[in-house]
Design a protein around this motif. Structure first.
Motif, PDB file in Angstrom:
ATOM      1  N   TYR A  39       0.964  -1.311  -0.030  1.00 40.67           N
ATOM      2  CA  TYR A  39       0.105   0.033   0.095  1.00 40.67           C
ATOM      3  C   TYR A  39       0.908   1.407   0.181  1.00 40.67           C
ATOM      4  N   ILE A  40       0.461   2.203  -0.868  1.00 34.40           N
ATOM      5  CA  ILE A  40       1.252   3.512  -0.853  1.00 34.40           C
ATOM      6  C   ILE A  40       0.143   4.673  -0.598  1.00 34.40           C
ATOM      7  N   LYS A  41       0.561   5.555   0.105  1.00 37.99           N
ATOM      8  CA  LYS A  41      -0.361   6.812   0.335  1.00 37.99           C
ATOM      9  C   LYS A  41      -0.312   7.773  -0.871  1.00 37.99           C
ATOM     10  N   ILE A  42      -1.449   8.303  -1.415  1.00 34.15           N
ATOM     11  CA  ILE A  42      -1.590   9.233  -2.299  1.00 34.15           C
ATOM     12  C   ILE A  42      -2.644  10.135  -1.684  1.00 34.15           C
ATOM     13  N   LEU A  43      -2.881  11.308  -2.393  1.00 39.66           N
ATOM     14  CA  LEU A  43      -3.811  12.407  -2.122  1.00 39.66           C
ATOM     15  C   LEU A  43      -4.869  12.434  -3.172  1.00 39.66           C
ATOM     16  N   GLU A  44      -5.952  12.895  -2.485  1.00 36.68           N
ATOM     17  CA  GLU A  44      -7.166  13.074  -3.371  1.00 36.68           C
ATOM     18  C   GLU A  44      -7.899  14.340  -2.977  1.00 36.68           C
ATOM     19  N   LYS A  45      -8.164  15.020  -4.202  1.00 35.18           N
ATOM     20  CA  LYS A  45      -8.757  16.254  -3.903  1.00 35.18           C
ATOM     21  C   LYS A  45     -10.053  16.138  -3.346  1.00 35.18           C
ATOM     22  N   LYS A  46     -10.377  16.907  -2.362  1.00 39.29           N
ATOM     23  CA  LYS A  46     -11.631  16.862  -1.863  1.00 39.29           C
ATOM     24  C   LYS A  46     -12.724  17.443  -2.786  1.00 39.29           C
ATOM     25  N   ALA A  47     -13.980  17.151  -3.091  1.00 40.45           N
ATOM     26  CA  ALA A  47     -14.902  17.605  -3.714  1.00 40.45           C
ATOM     27  C   ALA A  47     -15.637  18.424  -2.780  1.00 40.45           C
ATOM     28  N   THR A  48     -15.333  19.713  -2.567  1.00 37.28           N
ATOM     29  CA  THR A  48     -16.001  20.580  -1.728  1.00 37.28           C
ATOM     30  C   THR A  48     -15.769  21.827  -2.281  1.00 37.28           C
ATOM     31  N   ILE A  49     -16.749  22.805  -1.724  1.00 38.19           N
ATOM     32  CA  ILE A  49     -16.877  24.266  -2.233  1.00 38.19           C
ATOM     33  C   ILE A  49     -15.990  25.091  -1.144  1.00 38.19           C
ATOM     34  N   PHE A  50     -15.492  24.387  -0.137  1.00 40.31           N
ATOM     35  CA  PHE A  50     -15.064  25.216   1.106  1.00 40.31           C
ATOM     36  C   PHE A  50     -13.471  25.166   0.814  1.00 40.31           C
ATOM     37  N   CYS A  51     -12.760  26.143   1.222  1.00 37.31           N
ATOM     38  CA  CYS A  51     -11.230  26.042   1.223  1.00 37.31           C
ATOM     39  C   CYS A  51     -10.745  25.578   2.834  1.00 37.31           C
ATOM     40  N   ASP A  52      -9.433  25.167   2.859  1.00 38.48           N
ATOM     41  CA  ASP A  52      -9.014  24.841   4.005  1.00 38.48           C
ATOM     42  C   ASP A  52      -8.711  26.112   4.880  1.00 38.48           C
ATOM     43  N   ASP A  53      -8.213  26.089   5.944  1.00 36.75           N
ATOM     44  CA  ASP A  53      -8.003  27.295   6.892  1.00 36.75           C
ATOM     45  C   ASP A  53      -7.101  28.312   6.400  1.00 36.75           C
ATOM     46  N   ASP A  54      -6.141  27.719   5.522  1.00 39.48           N
ATOM     47  CA  ASP A  54      -5.288  28.762   4.628  1.00 39.48           C
ATOM     48  C   ASP A  54      -5.769  29.435   3.242  1.00 39.48           C
ATOM     49  N   GLY A  55      -7.063  28.929   2.667  1.00 42.57           N
ATOM     50  CA  GLY A  55      -7.554  29.393   1.625  1.00 42.57           C
ATOM     51  C   GLY A  55      -6.907  28.471   0.351  1.00 42.57           C
ATOM     52  N   TYR A  56      -6.565  27.247   0.762  1.00 45.40           N
ATOM     53  CA  TYR A  56      -6.191  26.465  -0.463  1.00 45.40           C
ATOM     54  C   TYR A  56      -7.223  25.249  -0.475  1.00 45.40           C
ATOM     55  N   GLU A  57      -7.001  24.704  -1.740  1.00 46.90           N
ATOM     56  CA  GLU A  57      -7.953  23.508  -2.111  1.00 46.90           C
ATOM     57  C   GLU A  57      -7.799  22.353  -1.053  1.00 46.90           C
ATOM     58  N   GLN A  58      -8.863  21.681  -0.516  1.00 44.99           N
ATOM     59  CA  GLN A  58      -8.543  20.715   0.418  1.00 44.99           C
ATOM     60  C   GLN A  58      -8.240  19.252  -0.353  1.00 44.99           C
ATOM     61  N   TRP A  59      -7.227  18.427   0.366  1.00 48.98           N
ATOM     62  CA  TRP A  59      -6.762  17.168  -0.106  1.00 48.98           C
ATOM     63  C   TRP A  59      -6.692  16.259   1.007  1.00 48.98           C
ATOM     64  N   THR A  60      -7.349  15.044   0.817  1.00 52.81           N
ATOM     65  CA  THR A  60      -7.283  14.068   1.938  1.00 52.81           C
ATOM     66  C   THR A  60      -6.149  12.831   1.439  1.00 52.81           C
ATOM     67  N   THR A  61      -5.756  12.290   2.437  1.00 52.35           N
ATOM     68  CA  THR A  61      -4.627  11.067   2.159  1.00 52.35           C
ATOM     69  C   THR A  61      -5.630  10.063   2.231  1.00 52.35           C
ATOM     70  N   LEU A  62      -5.150   8.838   1.299  1.00 48.33           N
ATOM     71  CA  LEU A  62      -5.924   7.835   1.090  1.00 48.33           C
ATOM     72  C   LEU A  62      -4.868   6.624   0.750  1.00 48.33           C
ATOM     73  N   SER A  63      -4.903   5.338   0.829  1.00 48.18           N
ATOM     74  CA  SER A  63      -4.135   4.325   0.713  1.00 48.18           C
ATOM     75  C   SER A  63      -4.542   3.629  -0.541  1.00 48.18           C
ATOM     76  N   LEU A  64      -3.525   3.187  -1.515  1.00 50.42           N
ATOM     77  CA  LEU A  64      -3.654   2.588  -2.756  1.00 50.42           C
ATOM     78  C   LEU A  64      -3.061   1.376  -2.848  1.00 50.42           C
ATOM     79  N   LYS A  65      -3.667   0.279  -3.196  1.00 53.44           N
ATOM     80  CA  LYS A  65      -3.086  -0.803  -3.176  1.00 53.44           C
ATOM     81  C   LYS A  65      -2.272  -1.271  -4.608  1.00 53.44           C
TER      82      LYS A  65
END
Length: 143
Positions: A105-131
Motif C-alpha cells: 500500500y502506498i499513500k496518495i492524495l485525493e482532492k476533496k470535492a468541496t466548495i470550501f477552502c482549508d483554513d489557509d485558503g487552499y484546495e482541500q486534499w485528503t490522504t488515502l491508501s492505494l494497493k
C-alpha cells in the motif's frame, strides 16, 4: 409561494458559501503534504520516472513479472504510479504453489470535492491508501 421562498433562500445560502477562490496547492506543497509517503520508485509527477530510483523487483526470478504504469485522474496526487505485476497469476512455479503478486500500500492524495477552502485558503486534499503490486513470488496456492 412559501416553498418558492424557501427554495430561493436555500439556493442563496448555498451560493454564498461557494468560494471559487481556493488557491491550488503547488507540486512542492502537495509533496510536503504527502510527507514520507512520496516513494520515488513508485510515484512520479509526470510520465518520466526518475532514473535515480529504479524499481527493484524479481524480473528474472522463478515467476516472471513486468512493470505496469497507471495514470490517475487530475484529482489525485501524484498522478503517475508504477508497480509490478506477475506475467501470469496462474503459472505453477513449484508443487502446490503458483506465481502471485505481492501487494503493498502506498499513500496518495485525493482532492476533496468541496466548495470550501482549508483554513489557509487552499484546495482541500485528503490522504488515502492505494494497493499496488510490489513484486511477484512463488507462494502457496490459496483457495
Amino acid at each position: 409561494m412559501l416553498v418558492e421562498r424557501l427554495l430561493f433562500f436555500f439556493l442563496l445560502v448555498e451560493v454564498s458559501h461557494q468560494n471559487p477562490s481556493c488557491a491550488p496547492l503547488s507540486v512542492d506543497q502537495l509533496t510536503k503534504k504527502l510527507g514520507n509517503g512520496f516513494i520515488a520508485q513508485h510515484m512520479s509527477m509526470d510520465q518520466n520516472f526518475d532514473g535515480n530510483h529504479p524499481l527493484q523487483y524479481n524480473q528474472h526470478g522463478i515467476c516472471g513479472s513486468k512493470l505496469e504504469f497507471d495514470q490517475l485522474p487530475d484529482s489525485y496526487f501524484p498522478r503517475f504510479i508504477r508497480h509490478v505485476k506477475c506475467d501470469s497469476e496462474e503459472d505453477k512455479c513449484l508443487t502446490g504453489k503458483s506465481c502471485q503478486t505481492v501487494e503493498a500500500y502506498i499513500k496518495i492524495l485525493e482532492k476533496k470535492a468541496t466548495i470550501f477552502c482549508d483554513d489557509d485558503g487552499y484546495e482541500q486534499w485528503t490522504t488515502l491508501s492505494l494497493k499496488i503490486g510490489a513484486g511477484c513470488e512463488c507462494a502457496v496456492d490459496t483457495p
